[in-house]
Scaffold this motif. Structure first.
Motif, PDB file in Angstrom:
ATOM      1  N   ARG A 276       0.831  -1.212   0.000  1.00 36.95           N
ATOM      2  CA  ARG A 276       0.000   0.000   0.000  1.00 36.95           C
ATOM      3  C   ARG A 276       0.859   1.253   0.000  1.00 36.95           C
ATOM      4  NH1 ARG A 276      -3.467  -3.046   3.548  1.00 36.95           N
ATOM      5  NH2 ARG A 276      -2.477  -2.108   5.380  1.00 36.95           N
ATOM      6  N   ARG A 277       1.931   1.248   0.796  1.00 35.97           N
ATOM      7  CA  ARG A 277       2.818   2.420   0.829  1.00 35.97           C
ATOM      8  C   ARG A 277       3.476   2.649  -0.529  1.00 35.97           C
ATOM      9  NH1 ARG A 277       4.360   0.265   5.937  1.00 35.97           N
ATOM     10  NH2 ARG A 277       6.255  -0.605   5.014  1.00 35.97           N
ATOM     11  N   GLU A 280       0.865   4.056  -2.894  1.00 38.92           N
ATOM     12  CA  GLU A 280       0.608   5.455  -2.572  1.00 38.92           C
ATOM     13  C   GLU A 280       1.768   6.340  -3.014  1.00 38.92           C
ATOM     14  OE1 GLU A 280      -1.169   8.864  -1.443  1.00 38.92           O
ATOM     15  OE2 GLU A 280      -2.072   6.857  -1.606  1.00 38.92           O
ATOM     16  N   ARG A 281       2.981   5.843  -2.835  1.00 39.00           N
ATOM     17  CA  ARG A 281       4.149   6.605  -3.275  1.00 39.00           C
ATOM     18  C   ARG A 281       4.156   6.783  -4.790  1.00 39.00           C
ATOM     19  NH1 ARG A 281       7.472   4.370  -0.150  1.00 39.00           N
ATOM     20  NH2 ARG A 281       8.146   2.647  -1.492  1.00 39.00           N
ATOM     21  N   ARG A 283       1.481   6.806  -6.681  1.00 36.81           N
ATOM     22  CA  ARG A 283       0.405   7.760  -7.010  1.00 36.81           C
ATOM     23  C   ARG A 283       0.851   9.198  -6.781  1.00 36.81           C
ATOM     24  NH1 ARG A 283      -3.043   3.693  -4.817  1.00 36.81           N
ATOM     25  NH2 ARG A 283      -2.919   4.651  -2.747  1.00 36.81           N
ATOM     26  N   ARG A 284       1.554   9.432  -5.660  1.00 32.48           N
ATOM     27  CA  ARG A 284       2.037  10.792  -5.389  1.00 32.48           C
ATOM     28  C   ARG A 284       3.040  11.244  -6.440  1.00 32.48           C
ATOM     29  NH1 ARG A 284       2.239   9.042   0.106  1.00 32.48           N
ATOM     30  NH2 ARG A 284       4.501   8.773  -0.080  1.00 32.48           N
ATOM     31  N   ARG A 287       1.159  12.071  -9.538  1.00 29.87           N
ATOM     32  CA  ARG A 287       0.440  13.328  -9.386  1.00 29.87           C
ATOM     33  C   ARG A 287       1.382  14.521  -9.491  1.00 29.87           C
ATOM     34  NH1 ARG A 287      -2.251  11.845  -5.346  1.00 29.87           N
ATOM     35  NH2 ARG A 287      -0.941  12.683  -3.693  1.00 29.87           N
TER      36      ARG A 287
END
Length: 317
Positions: A276-277, A280-281, A283-284, A287
Motif C-alpha cells: 500500500r505504501r 501510494e508513493r 500515485r504521489r 500526481r
C-alpha cells in the motif's frame, strides 16, 4: 577443481564473520569431512532464525561458497534480497502466501535451481524439515523428501549431514522476540558437528517412489540426528533424547500452530502495508509529475500568448 567464490561473497565474508562472532561463539567439529570440490548437498537441522548464518559459516570456512536454500519472501526485502541473489542464494517457494511472493516462482522452480547448482558442481545447504522443528525437545522432526530427490538425481553429489545446537534461544521462532541478554560470544555458544557423507548408493538405479524417497530421506535425517545426539549427550543421558518415532506433524499435530499462523498473518499484513505504501508513493509521484507537466504547459501557453501579442504590436507599427 575448487569452487569459484562469488566476488560479493568474498567482500562480505569478513564483516559477516565478525558479526556472527559478536552474536555467538561457533565451535565446529568435523569440518574436514566437507569435500573441497564437487557437488555438495549439506543437510542440517532447523531450530531458529540464525541457522542460515551458522551454516554459511561452516561452508565458507571449509573453502566452499555458501549457497543457502532460503524462504522466498526474504528475497523481496530491499538490499538483503539483492545481496542474496548476487551471492547465489536460492529462493524456496512454499504453498503458504506468507512466504511466496508473486514473482512467478514455485516449489518446482526452487527444486530446479538447486538441481542446476549441484549439476554445476556447487554447494547447496538445505534444511530438510522445511521449517523449524515442532518437536517439543528440539530434535529433528519428519522431513520432506526434497533432499532425497536432489541426491538421487545427481550420482556424484556428496550428502553431508550437519547438526547444530546452542543458539535456539536467541530468537523465538514463533514470535520473533529477541533475547538480547543472551547475545554475545561469552554468553552463547553454538556447537556444530559435521558427519560423514551419507551413502545412498542402495537407493540409486531403482524406481523413484514415495516410499523410496521417504526411506532415503530418513537415512539422511538419522545421520543428522546422530550428530545432534553427540552434541546433546547430556540431554540424552538425562532421558531427553530423540523420540523412537520422529515427530510428524501429520500425526502428532503442531504444538506451535497458533503462533505460526499468527506470525504468518503478521508477515502477510506487513507485506500488504508495504504494498500500500509503495502504491501510494507511486500515485504521489504520478500526481507531482502531472502537476509539473501542467505548470510547464501553462508556461508554454503563456509564452505563446505573449509572443503573439508582441508580433501583433510589431505588425501594427
Amino acid at each position: 577443481m575448487a569452487e569459484a567464490m562469488p566476488l560479493l561473497t568474498r567482500l562480505l565474508a569478513r564483516p559477516a564473520l565478525a558479526l556472527a562472532g559478536a552474536l555467538q561463539k561457533t565451535r565446529i567439529a568435523g569440518a574436514e569431512r566437507i569435500p573441497s570440490s564437487g557437488p555438495l548437498l549439506v543437510a542440517a537441522n532447523h531450530t531458529c532464525h540464525l541457522d542460515w548464518l551458522t551454516m554459511a559459516i561452516v561452508v565458507y570456512r571449509s573453502g566452499r561458497a555458501p549457497r543457502i536454500a532460503a524462504r522466498a519472501d526474504l528475497f523481496t526485502v530491499p538490499v538483503l534480497g539483492w545481496i542474496m541473489r548476487k551471492t547465489g542464494q536460492i529462493p524456496i517457494y512454499r504453498s503458504d502466501a506468507a512466504s511466496a511472493p508473486k514473482d512467478g516462482g514455485s516449489p518446482a522452480s526452487s527444486m530446479g535451481a538447486m538441481a542446476r547448482a549441484l549439476a554445476e558442481g556447487k554447494s547447496v545447504v538445505i534444511f530438510p524439515e522445511s521449517t523449524f522443528t515442532r518437536d517439543p525437545s528440539g530434535w529433528p522432526m519428519k522431513a520432506r523428501t526434497g533432499v532425497a530427490r536432489l541426491a538421487l538425481a545427481n550420482p556424484d553429489v556428496a550428502v553431508v549431514p550437519v547438526a547444530h545446537w546452542g543458539n535456539e534461544g536467541l530468537i523465538d521462532p514463533w514470535t520473533g522476540k529477541v533475547s538480547w541478554r543472551k547475545f554475545g560470544r561469552r554468553r552463547t555458544t553454538c556447537d556444530v558437528r559435521v558427519g560423514e557423507p551419507v551413502d545412498l548408493s542402495a537407493y540409486r538405479g531403482r524406481d523413484v517412489t514415495h516410499e523410496l524417497l521417504t526411506e532415503a530421506t530418513e537415512k539422511v535425517m538419522a545421520a543428522v540426528t546422530d550428530e545432534l545426539k553427540a552434541i546433546r549427550a547430556a540431554d540424552v543421558a538425562a532421558g531427553d533424547g530423540p523420540r523412537e518415532r520422529r515427530w510428524d506433524r501429520a500425526i502428532d499435530g503442531d504444538p506451535y500452530e497458533k503462533g505460526v499462523l499468527a506470525r504468518h498473518a503478521e508477515i502477510a499484513e506487513r507485506q500488504r502495508r508495504r504494498a500500500r505504501r509503495q502504491a501510494e508513493r507511486r500515485r504521489r509521484q504520478a500526481r507531482r509529475k502531472g502537476e509539473r507537466r501542467g505548470r510547464l504547459g501553462l508556461k508554454s501557453l503563456k509564452g505563446l500568448k505573449g509572443l503573439k501579442e508582441r508580433l501583433s504590436l510589431s505588425s501594427r507599427r
